[in-house]
Design a protein around this motif. Structure first.
Motif, short mmCIF file in Angstrom:
data_model
loop_
_atom_site.label_atom_id
_atom_site.label_comp_id
_atom_site.label_asym_id
_atom_site.label_seq_id
_atom_site.Cartn_x
_atom_site.Cartn_y
_atom_site.Cartn_z
N ALA A 30 6.77 -11.77 -7.11
CA ALA A 30 6.53 -11.99 -6.02
C ALA A 30 4.26 -11.04 -6.81
N VAL A 31 3.12 -11.48 -5.42
CA VAL A 31 2.56 -11.09 -6.66
C VAL A 31 2.25 -10.71 -5.08
N CYS A 32 1.74 -8.92 -5.24
CA CYS A 32 1.27 -8.03 -3.93
C CYS A 32 -0.10 -8.61 -3.12
N ASP A 33 -0.13 -8.46 -2.13
CA ASP A 33 -1.33 -8.67 -1.43
C ASP A 33 -1.22 -7.22 -0.55
N ALA A 34 -2.61 -6.71 -0.36
CA ALA A 34 -2.73 -5.82 0.67
C ALA A 34 -3.49 -5.76 1.75
N ARG A 35 -4.02 -6.96 2.04
CA ARG A 35 -4.91 -7.47 3.08
C ARG A 35 -4.14 -6.67 4.81
N ALA A 36 -3.22 -6.21 4.42
CA ALA A 36 -2.39 -6.28 6.01
C ALA A 36 -1.46 -4.47 6.19
N LEU A 37 -2.44 -3.66 4.95
CA LEU A 37 -2.04 -2.27 5.00
C LEU A 37 -2.67 -2.01 5.75
N PHE A 56 5.39 -6.52 3.70
CA PHE A 56 4.56 -7.13 4.47
C PHE A 56 3.34 -7.54 3.05
N SER A 57 3.01 -6.61 2.02
CA SER A 57 2.30 -6.44 0.44
C SER A 57 3.25 -7.41 -0.07
N ARG A 58 4.17 -7.93 -0.03
CA ARG A 58 5.17 -8.34 -1.44
C ARG A 58 5.11 -8.33 -2.40
N ILE A 90 0.33 8.71 4.63
CA ILE A 90 -0.10 7.39 3.64
C ILE A 90 -2.28 7.54 4.21
N ALA A 91 -2.91 7.17 2.83
CA ALA A 91 -4.04 7.62 2.78
C ALA A 91 -4.83 6.08 2.81
N SER A 92 -3.72 5.47 2.13
CA SER A 92 -4.54 3.91 1.29
C SER A 92 -3.50 3.26 0.24
#
Length: 96
Positions: A30-37, A56-58, A90-92
């Motif tokens: 799995a590779v992280c994807d932060a676009r929808a966070l 959401f990030s996988r 959560i800030a980021s």
């Protein structure tokens, strides 16, 4: 082995996040994807939120970082780093 993953994940996420606590999820490759966070900014760091963030990030690993805490600068494409604000929300959330 797959049947053991949810049990292990629940046991790991049952506690409140520590200064740099990591949560591992067995998603080989799995590779992280932060676009929808962005939708998680301002939320409390609960185990339910952690599961949603990882879904959401996988991401394979989630790292909570309390406000002002130092972390290593090594890059991991499978890791999600969630930084908390001074109020503990959560800030980021970013990959790496």
């Amino acid at each position: 082995m797959r049947k053991l993953v949810p049990v292990i994940l629940i046991a790991v996420t049952a506690c409140a996040p520590g200064p740099s606590e990591r949560i591992a999820l067995d998603q080989v490759g799995a590779v992280c994807d932060a676009r929808a966070l962005g939708q998680f900014v301002g939320q409390e760091p609960t185990k339910e939120t952690a599961l949603k963030l990882m879904g959401f990030s996988r991401a394979r690993v989630l790292r909570w970082v309390r406000f002002g805490a130092m972390v290593t600068m090594d890059f991991s494409p499978q890791r999600l780093t969630v930084r908390l604000d001074p109020q503990g929300r959560i800030a980021s959330a970013n990959c790496g």
